[in-house]
Design a protein around this motif. Structure first.
Motif, PDB file in Angstrom:
ATOM      1  N   LEU A 198      17.893  -8.281  20.386  1.00 31.55           N
ATOM      2  CA  LEU A 198      16.920  -7.923  19.691  1.00 31.55           C
ATOM      3  C   LEU A 198      16.373  -9.169  19.179  1.00 31.55           C
ATOM      4  CD1 LEU A 198      15.390  -6.412  17.439  1.00 31.55           C
ATOM      5  CD2 LEU A 198      15.929  -5.087  19.142  1.00 31.55           C
ATOM      6  N   ASP A 199      15.188  -9.439  19.556  1.00 29.27           N
ATOM      7  CA  ASP A 199      14.580 -10.829  19.214  1.00 29.27           C
ATOM      8  C   ASP A 199      13.525 -10.534  17.934  1.00 29.27           C
ATOM      9  OD1 ASP A 199      13.592 -13.700  19.225  1.00 29.27           O
ATOM     10  OD2 ASP A 199      11.833 -12.444  19.839  1.00 29.27           O
ATOM     11  N   GLY A 200      13.552 -11.313  16.959  1.00 27.15           N
ATOM     12  CA  GLY A 200      12.430 -10.987  15.912  1.00 27.15           C
ATOM     13  C   GLY A 200      13.292  -9.915  14.679  1.00 27.15           C
ATOM     14  N   SER A 201      14.636 -10.065  14.583  1.00 27.68           N
ATOM     15  CA  SER A 201      15.284  -9.112  13.626  1.00 27.68           C
ATOM     16  C   SER A 201      14.493  -8.953  12.398  1.00 27.68           C
ATOM     17  CB  SER A 201      16.590  -9.454  13.396  1.00 27.68           C
ATOM     18  OG  SER A 201      17.158  -9.497  15.030  1.00 27.68           O
ATOM     19  N   SER A 202      13.677 -10.226  11.865  1.00 24.40           N
ATOM     20  CA  SER A 202      13.452 -10.077  10.593  1.00 24.40           C
ATOM     21  C   SER A 202      12.206  -9.353  10.550  1.00 24.40           C
ATOM     22  CB  SER A 202      12.992 -11.423   9.975  1.00 24.40           C
ATOM     23  OG  SER A 202      11.707 -12.016  11.006  1.00 24.40           O
ATOM     24  N   THR A 249       3.129 -21.477  14.798  1.00 25.77           N
ATOM     25  CA  THR A 249       4.207 -22.097  14.043  1.00 25.77           C
ATOM     26  C   THR A 249       4.349 -21.664  12.853  1.00 25.77           C
ATOM     27  OG1 THR A 249       5.414 -24.278  14.202  1.00 25.77           O
ATOM     28  CG2 THR A 249       3.172 -24.178  13.444  1.00 25.77           C
ATOM     29  N   ASN A 250       5.672 -21.662  12.653  1.00 23.46           N
ATOM     30  CA  ASN A 250       5.873 -21.562  11.266  1.00 23.46           C
ATOM     31  C   ASN A 250       5.517 -22.628  10.038  1.00 23.46           C
ATOM     32  OD1 ASN A 250       6.667 -21.036   8.436  1.00 23.46           O
ATOM     33  ND2 ASN A 250       8.488 -20.063   9.147  1.00 23.46           N
ATOM     34  N   GLU A 251       4.383 -22.860   9.537  1.00 25.27           N
ATOM     35  CA  GLU A 251       3.747 -24.105   8.851  1.00 25.27           C
ATOM     36  C   GLU A 251       4.545 -23.867   7.601  1.00 25.27           C
ATOM     37  OE1 GLU A 251      -0.794 -23.268  10.175  1.00 25.27           O
ATOM     38  OE2 GLU A 251      -0.405 -25.511   9.728  1.00 25.27           O
ATOM     39  N   ARG A 292      -2.045 -18.369  14.683  1.00 30.13           N
ATOM     40  CA  ARG A 292      -1.437 -17.143  14.952  1.00 30.13           C
ATOM     41  C   ARG A 292       0.007 -17.284  14.894  1.00 30.13           C
ATOM     42  NH1 ARG A 292      -5.998 -15.743  14.535  1.00 30.13           N
ATOM     43  NH2 ARG A 292      -6.900 -14.053  15.725  1.00 30.13           N
ATOM     44  N   TYR A 293       0.755 -16.376  13.991  1.00 29.37           N
ATOM     45  CA  TYR A 293       2.315 -16.587  14.015  1.00 29.37           C
ATOM     46  C   TYR A 293       2.826 -15.187  13.534  1.00 29.37           C
ATOM     47  CZ  TYR A 293       7.003 -18.514  13.518  1.00 29.37           C
ATOM     48  OH  TYR A 293       8.366 -18.736  13.430  1.00 29.37           O
ATOM     49  N   ILE A 294       3.643 -14.539  14.482  1.00 27.71           N
ATOM     50  CA  ILE A 294       4.020 -13.186  14.193  1.00 27.71           C
ATOM     51  C   ILE A 294       5.511 -13.302  13.621  1.00 27.71           C
ATOM     52  CG2 ILE A 294       4.685 -11.123  15.415  1.00 27.71           C
ATOM     53  CD1 ILE A 294       2.518 -11.964  17.391  1.00 27.71           C
ATOM     54  N   LEU A 335       5.139 -23.466  18.971  1.00 31.33           N
ATOM     55  CA  LEU A 335       6.155 -24.794  18.600  1.00 31.33           C
ATOM     56  C   LEU A 335       7.027 -24.081  17.583  1.00 31.33           C
ATOM     57  CD1 LEU A 335       2.893 -25.666  17.865  1.00 31.33           C
ATOM     58  CD2 LEU A 335       3.973 -27.949  18.201  1.00 31.33           C
ATOM     59  N   TYR A 336       8.232 -24.522  17.780  1.00 32.88           N
ATOM     60  CA  TYR A 336       9.531 -24.189  16.842  1.00 32.88           C
ATOM     61  C   TYR A 336      10.198 -25.735  16.710  1.00 32.88           C
ATOM     62  CZ  TYR A 336      11.774 -22.165  12.961  1.00 32.88           C
ATOM     63  OH  TYR A 336      12.083 -21.908  11.889  1.00 32.88           O
ATOM     64  N   PRO A 337       9.640 -26.766  15.651  1.00 30.92           N
ATOM     65  CA  PRO A 337      10.284 -27.966  15.623  1.00 30.92           C
ATOM     66  C   PRO A 337      11.431 -27.976  15.000  1.00 30.92           C
ATOM     67  CG  PRO A 337       7.983 -27.661  14.948  1.00 30.92           C
ATOM     68  CD  PRO A 337       8.389 -26.269  14.904  1.00 30.92           C
ATOM     69  N   GLY A 387      16.821 -27.894  16.267  1.00 37.02           N
ATOM     70  CA  GLY A 387      15.814 -26.730  16.436  1.00 37.02           C
ATOM     71  C   GLY A 387      16.501 -25.404  15.904  1.00 37.02           C
ATOM     72  N   LYS A 388      15.814 -24.603  15.751  1.00 37.76           N
ATOM     73  CA  LYS A 388      16.360 -22.907  15.353  1.00 37.76           C
ATOM     74  C   LYS A 388      16.563 -22.242  16.759  1.00 37.76           C
ATOM     75  CE  LYS A 388      15.544 -18.541  13.166  1.00 37.76           C
ATOM     76  NZ  LYS A 388      14.706 -17.986  12.338  1.00 37.76           N
ATOM     77  N   LEU A 389      15.724 -22.326  17.557  1.00 40.83           N
ATOM     78  CA  LEU A 389      15.729 -21.329  18.624  1.00 40.83           C
ATOM     79  C   LEU A 389      16.896 -21.762  19.651  1.00 40.83           C
ATOM     80  CD1 LEU A 389      12.031 -20.997  19.374  1.00 40.83           C
ATOM     81  CD2 LEU A 389      13.611 -19.247  17.940  1.00 40.83           C
TER      82      LEU A 389
HETATM   83  P1  AHG Z   1      16.385 -13.328  16.616  1.00 41.04           P
HETATM   84  O1  AHG Z   1      15.789 -12.258  15.766  1.00 41.04           O
HETATM   85  O2  AHG Z   1      16.789 -12.856  17.608  1.00 41.04           O
HETATM   86  O3  AHG Z   1      17.453 -14.028  15.590  1.00 41.04           O
HETATM   87  O4  AHG Z   1      15.308 -14.491  16.603  1.00 41.04           O
HETATM   88  C1  AHG Z   1      14.457 -15.116  15.479  1.00 41.04           C
HETATM   89  C2  AHG Z   1      13.624 -16.031  15.874  1.00 41.04           C
HETATM   90  C3  AHG Z   1      12.578 -15.861  16.626  1.00 41.04           C
HETATM   91  O5  AHG Z   1      12.150 -14.508  16.987  1.00 41.04           O
HETATM   92  C4  AHG Z   1      11.379 -16.404  15.956  1.00 41.04           C
HETATM   93  O6  AHG Z   1      10.520 -17.235  16.731  1.00 41.04           O
HETATM   94  C5  AHG Z   1      11.912 -17.195  14.860  1.00 41.04           C
HETATM   95  O7  AHG Z   1      13.262 -16.647  14.538  1.00 41.04           O
HETATM   96  C6  AHG Z   1      11.237 -16.921  13.529  1.00 41.04           C
HETATM   97  O8  AHG Z   1      11.809 -17.977  12.469  1.00 41.04           O
HETATM   98  P2  AHG Z   1      11.306 -18.049  11.364  1.00 41.04           P
HETATM   99  O9  AHG Z   1      11.265 -16.892  10.360  1.00 41.04           O
HETATM  100  O10 AHG Z   1      12.069 -19.523  10.688  1.00 41.04           O
HETATM  101  O11 AHG Z   1       9.925 -18.581  11.554  1.00 41.04           O
END
Ligand code: AHG
Ligand code: MN
Ligand code: MN
Ligand code: MN
Length: 332
Positions: free
Chosen positions: A114-118, A209-211, A240-242, A260-262, A270-272
């Protein structure tokens, strides 16, 4: 006349020599699991599936209930699929073995269930990302070796894809012969072929990107955003950042542009995650005519050293990603 993903895979099987029935069965496991997830998501507010599960995963993240459900659905459906040797999930510290018999267990499936859990609790698009690897030749049925089997550079992927749970539920995948798009038809309960050849535009209107982290980035990323937003590439850019990688990537695949995720101070590497976020999306991007890099090279060439390792990630259209590579070279 509709073509379901199963019919499509059987057609592919006919003209892609090494595509075997096992691969088709494995993909069935993925599509079945993601249909189970989709159904849970559609009724999320009405059932007790929102919110935190109450445990922390190997990433150090608070697991959401839907993270756990999606993970269990994939482990269950892929655990029954012919040809699967082992599974690697974002949510599990170690690989899950399925069938290590070298005559049966031919594939590894690596996934972000599940990507995008937040974004789950605020009803914003989330997704599932998967990558299929071949079990290395000549490997014995030794549980201790399984994690190493998954440490393959992304160019060795057999297939990669994602499901995006949005206004419609779509499946996008590649097996190295172009990128195919399917849409879930709820009246039939099947993913039907809706895009035979997905191509990423050479240049696009957005950067993503998350500015909020910009103060923490290496300078080359700040300079890159400054330059492209001041017309260096011959056009203005919208932001645009979802915050769900799959959704930000899918928009980039369709419209073009760059995501970009720097690196940041909090996540200097990196986070990803490389194996189940960057590699599968990089494979799709390249198959669609785009590119995926870090400051030091192509994502698909990275030799992994651990199954949950992270990477900086720059992915998108040829024009924008080449401009990033040129700036890295210029700034040295
Ligand atoms: P996941 O929910 O699988 O842990 O992945 C979250 C990732 C990815 O979906 C998104 O691009 C990135 O985290 C967002 O990170 P920030 O909230 O730090 O921008
Ligand atoms: Mn997570
Ligand atoms: Mn993710
Ligand atoms: Mn996830």
């Amino acid at each position: 006349m509709i073509i379901t993903v199963q019919q499509h895979l059987l057609q592919q099987q006919r003209n892609v020599s090494e595509a075997t029935g096992r691969f088709t069965w494995l993909m069935h496991g993925i599509t079945l699991a993601t249909k189970m997830v989709e159904s849970k998501i559609r009724s999320a507010g009405l059932t007790n599936i929102l919110g935190a599960y109450g445990e922390t995963n190997v990433q150090g993240e608070q697991q959401q209930k839907l993270d756990v459900y999606a993970n269990q659905a994939l482990l269950h459906c892929l655990g029954l699929a012919e040809g699967v040797a082992a599974l690697v999930s974002e949510e599990d510290a170690n690989p899950i073995t399925v069938d290590l018999n070298p005559d049966n267990g031919k594939y590894l499936v690596v996934f972000d269930p599940l990507d995008g859990s937040s974004n789950i609790d605020v009803n914003v698009n989330v997704g599932t990302i998967f990558s299929v690897l071949r079990r290395p030749e000549g490997t014995e049925a030794n549980v201790g070796d399984v994690a190493n089997w998954a440490l393959q550079p992304g160019y060795k992927q057999v297939a990669a894809g994602y499901v995006l749970y949005g206004p419609s539920t779509i499946l996008v995948y590649t097996a190295g012969n172009g990128v195919f798009g399917f849409t879930l038809d709820p009246s039939v309960g099947a993913f039907v072929l809706t895009n035979e050849k997905m191509c990423m535009p050479e240049q696009g209107p957005y950067y993503s990107t998350n500015e909020g982290n910009a103060h923490d980035w290496p300078e080359v990323y700040r300079e890159y955003i400054r330059r492209i937003t001041s017309g260096a590439l011959g056009q203005p850019y919208g932001g645009r950042y979802i915050g769900s990688l799959v959704a930000d990537f899918h928009r980039t695949l369709h419209k073009g542009g760059v995501f970009l995720y720097p690196p940041t101070k909090k996540t200097p590497g990196g986070k990803l995650r490389l194996l189940y976020e960057a590699n599968p999306l990089a494979f799709i991007a390249e198959q669609a005519g785009g590119m995926a890099v870090t400051e030091t090279g192509r994502i698909l060439d990275i030799e992994p050293t651990s199954i949950h390792q992270r990477t900086p990630f720059v992915v998108g259209s040829m024009v924008e990603v080449k401009a990033f590579k040129d700036l890295v070279a210029e700034m040295g």
